[in-house]
Scaffold this motif. Sequence first.
Motif, PDB file in Angstrom:
ATOM      1  N   VAL A  83      -0.374   8.440  11.139  1.00  0.00           N
ATOM      2  CA  VAL A  83       0.540   9.092  10.201  1.00  0.00           C
ATOM      3  C   VAL A  83       1.990   8.900  10.663  1.00  0.00           C
ATOM      4  CG1 VAL A  83       1.292  11.345   9.307  1.00  0.00           C
ATOM      5  CG2 VAL A  83      -1.134  10.737   9.287  1.00  0.00           C
ATOM      6  N   ASP A  84       2.248   9.009  11.960  1.00  0.00           N
ATOM      7  CA  ASP A  84       3.597   8.775  12.481  1.00  0.00           C
ATOM      8  C   ASP A  84       4.047   7.354  12.185  1.00  0.00           C
ATOM      9  OD1 ASP A  84       3.812  11.357  13.458  1.00  0.00           O
ATOM     10  OD2 ASP A  84       3.388  10.795  15.546  1.00  0.00           O
TER      11      ASP A  84
ATOM     12  N   MET B  54       0.839  -1.200   0.000  1.00  0.00           N
ATOM     13  CA  MET B  54       0.000   0.000   0.000  1.00  0.00           C
ATOM     14  C   MET B  54       0.879   1.256   0.000  1.00  0.00           C
ATOM     15  SD  MET B  54      -1.433   2.652   1.995  1.00  0.00           S
ATOM     16  CE  MET B  54      -1.010   2.151   3.633  1.00  0.00           C
ATOM     17  N   ILE B  55       1.918   1.248   0.796  1.00  0.00           N
ATOM     18  CA  ILE B  55       2.833   2.396   0.838  1.00  0.00           C
ATOM     19  C   ILE B  55       3.460   2.606  -0.540  1.00  0.00           C
ATOM     20  CG2 ILE B  55       5.043   3.207   1.779  1.00  0.00           C
ATOM     21  CD1 ILE B  55       4.165   1.929   4.486  1.00  0.00           C
ATOM     22  N   ARG B  56       3.851   1.528  -1.180  1.00  0.00           N
ATOM     23  CA  ARG B  56       4.413   1.634  -2.535  1.00  0.00           C
ATOM     24  C   ARG B  56       3.373   2.185  -3.519  1.00  0.00           C
ATOM     25  NH1 ARG B  56       6.331  -3.736  -1.157  1.00  0.00           N
ATOM     26  NH2 ARG B  56       8.447  -3.452  -0.365  1.00  0.00           N
ATOM     27  N   ALA B  57       2.117   1.772  -3.353  1.00  0.00           N
ATOM     28  CA  ALA B  57       1.056   2.250  -4.246  1.00  0.00           C
ATOM     29  C   ALA B  57       0.879   3.765  -4.133  1.00  0.00           C
ATOM     30  CB  ALA B  57      -0.262   1.539  -3.935  1.00  0.00           C
ATOM     31  N   TYR B  58       1.193   4.312  -2.980  1.00  0.00           N
ATOM     32  CA  TYR B  58       1.138   5.767  -2.779  1.00  0.00           C
ATOM     33  C   TYR B  58       2.487   6.421  -3.030  1.00  0.00           C
ATOM     34  CZ  TYR B  58      -3.581   5.400  -0.915  1.00  0.00           C
ATOM     35  OH  TYR B  58      -4.937   5.172  -0.771  1.00  0.00           O
ATOM     36  N   GLY B  59       3.375   5.704  -3.699  1.00  0.00           N
ATOM     37  CA  GLY B  59       4.666   6.270  -4.078  1.00  0.00           C
ATOM     38  C   GLY B  59       5.564   6.580  -2.896  1.00  0.00           C
ATOM     39  N   CYS B  60       5.370   5.907  -1.786  1.00  0.00           N
ATOM     40  CA  CYS B  60       6.132   6.145  -0.552  1.00  0.00           C
ATOM     41  C   CYS B  60       6.037   7.607  -0.119  1.00  0.00           C
ATOM     42  CB  CYS B  60       7.596   5.727  -0.706  1.00  0.00           C
ATOM     43  SG  CYS B  60       7.811   3.950  -0.910  1.00  0.00           S
ATOM     44  N   SER B  61       4.905   8.218  -0.430  1.00  0.00           N
ATOM     45  CA  SER B  61       4.669   9.622  -0.093  1.00  0.00           C
ATOM     46  C   SER B  61       3.765   9.719   1.133  1.00  0.00           C
ATOM     47  CB  SER B  61       4.011  10.330  -1.284  1.00  0.00           C
ATOM     48  OG  SER B  61       3.506  11.590  -0.891  1.00  0.00           O
ATOM     49  N   LEU B  62       4.322  10.202   2.226  1.00  0.00           N
ATOM     50  CA  LEU B  62       3.538  10.307   3.457  1.00  0.00           C
ATOM     51  C   LEU B  62       2.384  11.300   3.304  1.00  0.00           C
ATOM     52  CD1 LEU B  62       3.185   9.315   6.306  1.00  0.00           C
ATOM     53  CD2 LEU B  62       4.776  11.093   7.074  1.00  0.00           C
ATOM     54  N   SER B  63       2.602  12.374   2.553  1.00  0.00           N
ATOM     55  CA  SER B  63       1.513  13.347   2.375  1.00  0.00           C
ATOM     56  C   SER B  63       0.346  12.707   1.614  1.00  0.00           C
ATOM     57  CB  SER B  63       2.011  14.606   1.668  1.00  0.00           C
ATOM     58  OG  SER B  63       2.516  14.306   0.392  1.00  0.00           O
ATOM     59  N   ARG B  64       0.637  11.884   0.623  1.00  0.00           N
ATOM     60  CA  ARG B  64      -0.436  11.185  -0.094  1.00  0.00           C
ATOM     61  C   ARG B  64      -1.129  10.170   0.808  1.00  0.00           C
ATOM     62  NH1 ARG B  64       0.747   8.295  -5.373  1.00  0.00           N
ATOM     63  NH2 ARG B  64      -1.505   8.032  -5.258  1.00  0.00           N
ATOM     64  N   ILE B  65      -0.354   9.447   1.597  1.00  0.00           N
ATOM     65  CA  ILE B  65      -0.937   8.453   2.507  1.00  0.00           C
ATOM     66  C   ILE B  65      -1.873   9.157   3.479  1.00  0.00           C
ATOM     67  CG2 ILE B  65      -0.410   6.836   4.386  1.00  0.00           C
ATOM     68  CD1 ILE B  65       2.204   6.156   2.791  1.00  0.00           C
TER      69      ILE B  65
ATOM     70  N   ARG C 201      -3.390  12.168   3.108  1.00  0.00           N
ATOM     71  CA  ARG C 201      -4.509  12.795   2.415  1.00  0.00           C
ATOM     72  C   ARG C 201      -5.471  11.780   1.800  1.00  0.00           C
ATOM     73  NH1 ARG C 201      -1.455  15.361  -0.715  1.00  0.00           N
ATOM     74  NH2 ARG C 201      -1.648  14.087  -2.566  1.00  0.00           N
ATOM     75  N   GLU C 202      -4.935  10.751   1.159  1.00  0.00           N
ATOM     76  CA  GLU C 202      -5.774   9.836   0.385  1.00  0.00           C
ATOM     77  C   GLU C 202      -6.170   8.573   1.140  1.00  0.00           C
ATOM     78  OE1 GLU C 202      -4.017   9.128  -3.514  1.00  0.00           O
ATOM     79  OE2 GLU C 202      -3.165  11.152  -3.482  1.00  0.00           O
ATOM     80  N   TYR C 203      -5.495   8.303   2.261  1.00  0.00           N
ATOM     81  CA  TYR C 203      -5.775   7.062   2.974  1.00  0.00           C
ATOM     82  C   TYR C 203      -6.196   7.317   4.422  1.00  0.00           C
ATOM     83  CZ  TYR C 203      -5.216   2.243   4.590  1.00  0.00           C
ATOM     84  OH  TYR C 203      -5.433   1.003   5.138  1.00  0.00           O
ATOM     85  N   VAL C 204      -5.321   7.890   5.203  1.00  0.00           N
ATOM     86  CA  VAL C 204      -5.590   8.060   6.639  1.00  0.00           C
ATOM     87  C   VAL C 204      -6.812   8.942   6.876  1.00  0.00           C
ATOM     88  CG1 VAL C 204      -4.673   8.990   8.817  1.00  0.00           C
ATOM     89  CG2 VAL C 204      -3.198   7.640   7.316  1.00  0.00           C
ATOM     90  N   ASP C 205      -6.956  10.007   6.105  1.00  0.00           N
ATOM     91  CA  ASP C 205      -8.065  10.943   6.332  1.00  0.00           C
ATOM     92  C   ASP C 205      -9.444  10.331   6.105  1.00  0.00           C
ATOM     93  OD1 ASP C 205      -6.449  12.982   7.196  1.00  0.00           O
ATOM     94  OD2 ASP C 205      -6.438  14.071   5.294  1.00  0.00           O
ATOM     95  N   GLN C 206      -9.505   9.175   5.448  1.00  0.00           N
ATOM     96  CA  GLN C 206     -10.801   8.540   5.215  1.00  0.00           C
ATOM     97  C   GLN C 206     -11.328   7.810   6.449  1.00  0.00           C
ATOM     98  OE1 GLN C 206     -10.906   5.285   2.398  1.00  0.00           O
ATOM     99  NE2 GLN C 206      -8.926   4.506   3.100  1.00  0.00           N
ATOM    100  N   PHE C 207     -10.460   7.562   7.439  1.00  0.00           N
ATOM    101  CA  PHE C 207     -10.876   6.830   8.625  1.00  0.00           C
ATOM    102  C   PHE C 207     -11.584   7.733   9.619  1.00  0.00           C
ATOM    103  CE2 PHE C 207      -7.275   4.262   7.087  1.00  0.00           C
ATOM    104  CZ  PHE C 207      -7.935   3.068   6.895  1.00  0.00           C
ATOM    105  N   ASP C 208     -12.491   7.155  10.345  1.00  0.00           N
ATOM    106  CA  ASP C 208     -13.256   7.896  11.349  1.00  0.00           C
ATOM    107  C   ASP C 208     -12.520   7.856  12.696  1.00  0.00           C
ATOM    108  OD1 ASP C 208     -15.357   9.352  12.415  1.00  0.00           O
ATOM    109  OD2 ASP C 208     -16.489   7.554  12.954  1.00  0.00           O
ATOM    110  N   TYR C 209     -11.331   8.442  12.691  1.00  0.00           N
ATOM    111  CA  TYR C 209     -10.515   8.534  13.897  1.00  0.00           C
ATOM    112  C   TYR C 209     -10.475   9.986  14.344  1.00  0.00           C
ATOM    113  CZ  TYR C 209      -8.498   3.899  12.795  1.00  0.00           C
ATOM    114  OH  TYR C 209      -8.298   2.572  12.533  1.00  0.00           O
ATOM    115  N   ASP C 210     -10.200  10.178  15.625  1.00  0.00           N
ATOM    116  CA  ASP C 210     -10.000  11.557  16.081  1.00  0.00           C
ATOM    117  C   ASP C 210      -8.616  12.022  15.622  1.00  0.00           C
ATOM    118  OD1 ASP C 210      -8.000  10.784  18.029  1.00  0.00           O
ATOM    119  OD2 ASP C 210      -9.578  10.373  19.489  1.00  0.00           O
ATOM    120  N   ASP C 211      -8.350  13.322  15.803  1.00  0.00           N
ATOM    121  CA  ASP C 211      -7.101  13.899  15.302  1.00  0.00           C
ATOM    122  C   ASP C 211      -5.867  13.237  15.905  1.00  0.00           C
ATOM    123  OD1 ASP C 211      -8.491  15.602  13.655  1.00  0.00           O
ATOM    124  OD2 ASP C 211      -8.397  17.317  15.034  1.00  0.00           O
ATOM    125  N   GLU C 212      -5.935  12.898  17.178  1.00  0.00           N
ATOM    126  CA  GLU C 212      -4.785  12.268  17.834  1.00  0.00           C
ATOM    127  C   GLU C 212      -4.503  10.881  17.245  1.00  0.00           C
ATOM    128  OE1 GLU C 212      -3.566  10.604  22.238  1.00  0.00           O
ATOM    129  OE2 GLU C 212      -4.860  12.384  22.134  1.00  0.00           O
TER     130      GLU C 212
END
Length: 181
Positions: A55-56, A25-36, A38-49
């Motif tokens: 993301v860390d 999955m990381i390779r599919a996002y080009g090893c780009s943390l900003s893409r991960i 924006r396009e992956y983590v932000d879709q989850f229903d988690y709080d900011d923390e």
Amino acid sequence: MYIAQELRKNNIAEYLLYMWQVEDMIRAYGCSLSRIRREYVDQFDYDDEQKEELVDWYGNLVTMMNGEGRREGGHLQINQIVLQSMAELHEQLLASSRFPFYSAEYYRVLPFIVELRNKGGKDYGEIETCMNALYGTMLLRLQKKTISPETDHAIKEMTTFIGMLSDYYKKDKEGLKFEEE
């Protein structure tokens, strides 16, 4: 991260398969943390923390993949160590006369392992061969591709075998004396 933590405690084989999927999955996002993020983590229903923790975690994996030259393929050292631990336990179980059911399952699966090794052209260990087969089949199923009855049978046998190994791994890590059941 949350799934990985739970799987690592309960089923080491599922954990490793999950981590291999995370690497892909990381390779599919080009090893780009900003893409991960924006396009992956932000879709989850988690709080900011929780999102920041996630993301860390992905950031650390991206850093490791870059540092270990795994952007294009292969597995992270942390995952190779888990695989090595599984293989070492496998050897210990086979070497002991206390685990006849494990040995019997191993010999039931061995012809499939030999066949896969002959087809693959690479000399992987037995546990890695099984894990590669399970991962490859998982990917085929995700892509909704047909799996032959012969392959399905082999995968079911390997799943049982690796499941037994995972159970012993968990007991071993918990410091429990394990007996063949």
